[in-house]
Design a protein around this motif. Structure first.
Motif, mmCIF file in Angstrom:
data_model
loop_
_atom_site.group_PDB
_atom_site.id
_atom_site.type_symbol
_atom_site.label_atom_id
_atom_site.label_comp_id
_atom_site.label_asym_id
_atom_site.label_seq_id
_atom_site.Cartn_x
_atom_site.Cartn_y
_atom_site.Cartn_z
ATOM 1 N N GLU A 158 20.531 17.027 -46.763
ATOM 2 C CA GLU A 158 19.573 17.067 -47.335
ATOM 3 C C GLU A 158 18.412 18.156 -46.469
ATOM 4 O O GLU A 158 17.605 18.776 -46.867
ATOM 5 N N TRP A 159 18.533 17.971 -45.232
ATOM 6 C CA TRP A 159 17.580 18.503 -44.066
ATOM 7 C C TRP A 159 18.252 19.785 -43.554
ATOM 8 O O TRP A 159 17.336 20.763 -43.179
ATOM 9 N N LEU A 160 19.590 19.723 -43.259
ATOM 10 C CA LEU A 160 20.303 20.620 -42.500
ATOM 11 C C LEU A 160 21.297 21.376 -43.203
ATOM 12 O O LEU A 160 21.766 20.981 -44.129
ATOM 13 N N LEU A 161 21.799 22.590 -42.508
ATOM 14 C CA LEU A 161 22.978 23.137 -42.811
ATOM 15 C C LEU A 161 24.047 22.537 -42.133
ATOM 16 O O LEU A 161 24.014 22.233 -41.069
ATOM 17 N N CYS A 162 25.477 22.704 -42.501
ATOM 18 C CA CYS A 162 26.450 22.366 -41.820
ATOM 19 C C CYS A 162 26.825 23.140 -40.600
ATOM 20 O O CYS A 162 27.043 22.254 -39.608
ATOM 21 N N SER A 163 26.370 24.229 -40.455
ATOM 22 C CA SER A 163 26.224 24.979 -39.358
ATOM 23 C C SER A 163 25.478 24.442 -38.012
ATOM 24 O O SER A 163 25.629 24.875 -37.072
ATOM 25 N N ASN A 164 24.551 23.795 -38.484
ATOM 26 C CA ASN A 164 23.568 23.052 -37.533
ATOM 27 C C ASN A 164 24.351 22.285 -36.730
ATOM 28 O O ASN A 164 23.878 22.045 -35.645
ATOM 29 N N CYS A 165 25.311 21.506 -37.135
ATOM 30 C CA CYS A 165 26.132 20.356 -36.231
ATOM 31 C C CYS A 165 27.398 20.829 -36.022
ATOM 32 O O CYS A 165 28.119 20.627 -35.139
ATOM 33 N N HIS A 166 28.156 21.562 -36.952
ATOM 34 C CA HIS A 166 29.381 21.948 -36.840
ATOM 35 C C HIS A 166 29.673 23.227 -36.644
ATOM 36 O O HIS A 166 29.125 24.042 -37.323
ATOM 37 N N PRO A 167 30.645 23.747 -35.724
ATOM 38 C CA PRO A 167 31.503 22.767 -34.912
ATOM 39 C C PRO A 167 30.773 22.832 -33.502
ATOM 40 O O PRO A 167 31.273 21.980 -32.765
ATOM 41 N N ALA A 168 29.527 23.120 -33.298
ATOM 42 C CA ALA A 168 29.119 23.028 -31.884
ATOM 43 C C ALA A 168 28.944 21.629 -31.438
ATOM 44 O O ALA A 168 29.302 21.467 -30.232
ATOM 45 N N ILE A 169 28.280 21.150 -32.220
ATOM 46 C CA ILE A 169 27.935 19.450 -31.865
ATOM 47 C C ILE A 169 28.933 18.595 -31.887
ATOM 48 O O ILE A 169 29.517 17.676 -31.390
ATOM 49 N N PHE A 170 29.705 18.628 -33.550
ATOM 50 C CA PHE A 170 30.534 17.839 -33.875
ATOM 51 C C PHE A 170 31.810 18.664 -34.431
ATOM 52 O O PHE A 170 31.505 19.482 -35.216
ATOM 53 N N ILE A 171 33.009 18.300 -33.953
ATOM 54 C CA ILE A 171 33.951 19.294 -34.460
ATOM 55 C C ILE A 171 34.284 18.436 -35.878
ATOM 56 O O ILE A 171 34.783 17.330 -35.904
ATOM 57 N N PRO A 172 34.451 19.338 -36.789
ATOM 58 C CA PRO A 172 34.783 18.554 -38.052
ATOM 59 C C PRO A 172 36.388 18.116 -38.221
ATOM 60 O O PRO A 172 36.838 18.640 -39.135
ATOM 61 N N GLN A 173 36.557 17.082 -37.586
ATOM 62 C CA GLN A 173 38.178 16.865 -37.692
ATOM 63 C C GLN A 173 38.105 15.358 -37.137
ATOM 64 O O GLN A 173 37.382 14.812 -36.186
ATOM 65 N N LYS A 174 38.837 14.510 -38.119
ATOM 66 C CA LYS A 174 38.615 12.924 -37.695
ATOM 67 C C LYS A 174 39.291 12.549 -36.212
ATOM 68 O O LYS A 174 40.427 13.231 -36.127
ATOM 69 N N GLY A 175 38.749 11.998 -35.797
ATOM 70 C CA GLY A 175 39.058 11.421 -34.265
ATOM 71 C C GLY A 175 38.890 12.731 -33.204
ATOM 72 O O GLY A 175 39.366 12.406 -32.066
ATOM 73 N N ALA A 176 38.393 13.478 -33.548
ATOM 74 C CA ALA A 176 38.076 14.604 -32.618
ATOM 75 C C ALA A 176 36.906 14.626 -31.703
ATOM 76 O O ALA A 176 36.627 15.317 -30.604
ATOM 77 N N ASN A 177 36.291 13.578 -32.023
ATOM 78 C CA ASN A 177 34.471 13.523 -31.380
ATOM 79 C C ASN A 177 34.465 12.239 -30.868
ATOM 80 O O ASN A 177 34.360 11.170 -31.436
ATOM 81 N N GLN A 178 34.311 12.369 -29.357
ATOM 82 C CA GLN A 178 34.334 11.050 -28.600
ATOM 83 C C GLN A 178 32.591 10.797 -28.693
ATOM 84 O O GLN A 178 32.096 11.657 -28.126
ATOM 85 N N ILE A 179 32.092 9.655 -29.153
ATOM 86 C CA ILE A 179 30.759 9.791 -28.998
ATOM 87 C C ILE A 179 30.524 8.164 -28.382
ATOM 88 O O ILE A 179 31.334 7.397 -28.607
ATOM 89 N N ASN A 180 29.779 8.137 -27.536
ATOM 90 C CA ASN A 180 29.248 6.898 -26.994
ATOM 91 C C ASN A 180 27.735 6.784 -27.027
ATOM 92 O O ASN A 180 26.956 7.895 -26.838
ATOM 93 N N MET A 181 26.935 5.551 -26.675
ATOM 94 C CA MET A 181 25.605 5.444 -26.923
ATOM 95 C C MET A 181 24.872 6.160 -25.467
ATOM 96 O O MET A 181 23.982 6.594 -25.659
ATOM 97 N N SER A 182 25.769 6.243 -24.568
ATOM 98 C CA SER A 182 25.376 6.926 -23.202
ATOM 99 C C SER A 182 24.875 8.250 -23.574
ATOM 100 O O SER A 182 23.838 8.902 -23.186
ATOM 101 N N ALA A 183 25.986 9.045 -23.989
ATOM 102 C CA ALA A 183 25.767 10.455 -24.361
ATOM 103 C C ALA A 183 24.448 10.571 -25.554
ATOM 104 O O ALA A 183 23.632 11.435 -25.293
ATOM 105 N N ILE A 184 24.518 9.795 -26.359
ATOM 106 C CA ILE A 184 23.477 9.675 -27.258
ATOM 107 C C ILE A 184 22.033 9.738 -26.650
ATOM 108 O O ILE A 184 20.920 10.371 -26.941
ATOM 109 N N LEU A 185 21.996 8.743 -25.729
ATOM 110 C CA LEU A 185 20.692 8.310 -25.050
ATOM 111 C C LEU A 185 20.210 9.647 -24.078
ATOM 112 O O LEU A 185 19.130 9.813 -23.780
ATOM 113 N N LEU A 186 21.248 10.257 -23.588
ATOM 114 C CA LEU A 186 21.177 11.398 -23.081
ATOM 115 C C LEU A 186 20.710 12.861 -23.571
ATOM 116 O O LEU A 186 20.684 13.717 -22.998
ATOM 117 N N GLY A 187 20.945 12.707 -24.766
ATOM 118 C CA GLY A 187 20.346 13.680 -25.753
ATOM 119 C C GLY A 187 21.728 14.587 -26.246
ATOM 120 O O GLY A 187 21.620 15.615 -26.831
#
Lengths: 226, 147
Positions: free
Chosen positions: A152-181
């Motif tokens: 609703e707010w963003l284009l696909c290109s805002n997140c994919h593929p620079a921030i999140f790889i659009p593929q299942k299991g390809a993105n390691q995410i943890n809260m430390s990373a999120i807290l650090l921006g």
């Protein structure tokens, strides 16, 4: 017995008055020390880091107008021409974090109509309604990522593929990373809803099955507790 | 004698009050700006201008994130876009709208350049800011800055 009780009460009151007077006297002494030009006695000559519940202070005026918000210069006349946020937030759904406005709900209910195009107010976003469930190792509920609110707010290109790889299991995410921006923290914790206790369950929203038990750590498996 | 004592007491309580107030001010030095307000001070201070303040809340009521962060090329990084007035008057960044057509024009310098001089570039209320830079100043730092 009754008499004794009364006496006790009187004694307590006396003690209270005496200690109050003593306290005042002590405070006076402290002030006098500074006033006499002798050795200055500070009331609290410590870092303010040592104050009680430093991090629990509630903002008394959370949506302060620009001239009271501490980052705008009040010596600048134009500061007083800026719109106070509360004026703009009138009628918008409230939250207890961030701007104290539920922006997603406001958009869903049509209370705000932000443009999708810089110039054309009729252009509509391409909304994709796809939920991604991300299992979480720890006991907190699993994460459900809703594409709908984001597209609703963003284009696909805002997140994919620079921030999140659009593929299942390809993105390691943890809260430390999120807290650090990083990852979700590129926006969450900065401009979209913040990362704090009140907002955990906005993402961690799919409860674990009733029979779910936290996996035992390797150290415990090797040396079981007797 | 009684008069002197009274005057003494009044003076002492006045001083105590002043000390207490100073102490409290030292503790509660937190700004109350809106979540996601950005101060941008890459070049402003050096050019003798107040730092620019960008309110996300005001703009998100009018535009989706996509307009600036995809179409206009604003990176998701406070101070990372190296915005200059030259670029703005060429129609880049803020200048895509602040051109007197979509939004008010750049001659209203002080509407953006309204931050307190010397404020560093930062994202107000961000989690990162709360983690690494607790909002307190030691009392002696305050005293030193007054001298």
């Amino acid at each position: 017995m009754k008499m004794g009780g009364a006496m006790n009460y009187k004694n307590k009151m006396m003690l209270l008055v005496i200690s109050a007077v003593f306290g005042l006297g002590l405070a006076g002494q402290v002030a006098a020390g500074a006033a006499d030009g002798g050795k200055p006695l500070m009331l609290a000559d410590v870092s303010s880091a040592n104050t009680f519940n430093l991090n629990l202070k509630k903002a008394k005026n959370p949506n302060a107008p620009p001239w009271e918000d501490g980052i705008h210069d009040t010596a600048n006349e134009a500061t007083f021409n800026l719109q106070p946020p509360l004026e703009a937030y009138k009628g918008l759904p409230k939250t207890s974090f961030g701007n104290h406005v539920d922006w997603v709900k406001a958009l869903d209910q049509g209370l705000i109509k932000p443009r999708w195009d810089r110039l054309d107010s009729n252009e509509e976003p391409f909304v994709m309604d796809l939920d991604i469930v991300r299992p979480v190792k720890a006991s907190v509920p699993d994460v459900v990522f809703p594409h709908r609110q984001h597209t609703e707010w963003l284009l696909c290109s805002n997140c994919h593929p620079a921030i999140f790889i659009p593929q299942k299991g390809a993105n390691q995410i943890n809260m430390s990373a999120i807290l650090l921006g990083k990852k979700c923290g590129v926006c969450h914790g900065k401009v979209s809803f913040p990362v704090e206790t009140k907002t955990c369950k906005k993402c961690h929203s799919k409860p674990k099955p009733a029979d779910w038990k936290p996996p035992l750590s390797e150290a415990t498996l090797k040396n079981p507790w007797k | 004698m009684a008069l002197k004592n009274e005057r003494d007491f009044a003076f002492k309580s006045l001083l105590l009050g002043v000390l207490l107030t100073l102490g409290l001010m030292g503790v509660s030095q937190q700004s109350k700006a809106e979540y996601a307000d950005i101060v941008i001070n890459n070049y402003a201070d050096a050019a003798g201008m107040r730092p620019a303040v960008f309110p996300h809340w005001f703009h998100r009521i009018r535009f989706r994130c996509k307009v600036c962060h995809a179409d206009l090329g604003f990176k998701f990084k406070a101070g990372g876009n190296e915005i200059t007035m030259a670029k703005i008057i060429d129609g880049q960044f803020c200048g895509a709208c602040h051109n007197g057509e979509v939004a008010w024009s750049v001659e209203n310098c002080a509407m953006c350049h309204s931050g307190i001089p010397g404020t560093p570039t930062h994202f107000h209320g961000s989690t990162l800011q709360r983690l690494v830079a607790p909002a307190y100043k030691p009392l002696d730092a305050k005293k030193a800055s007054k001298k």
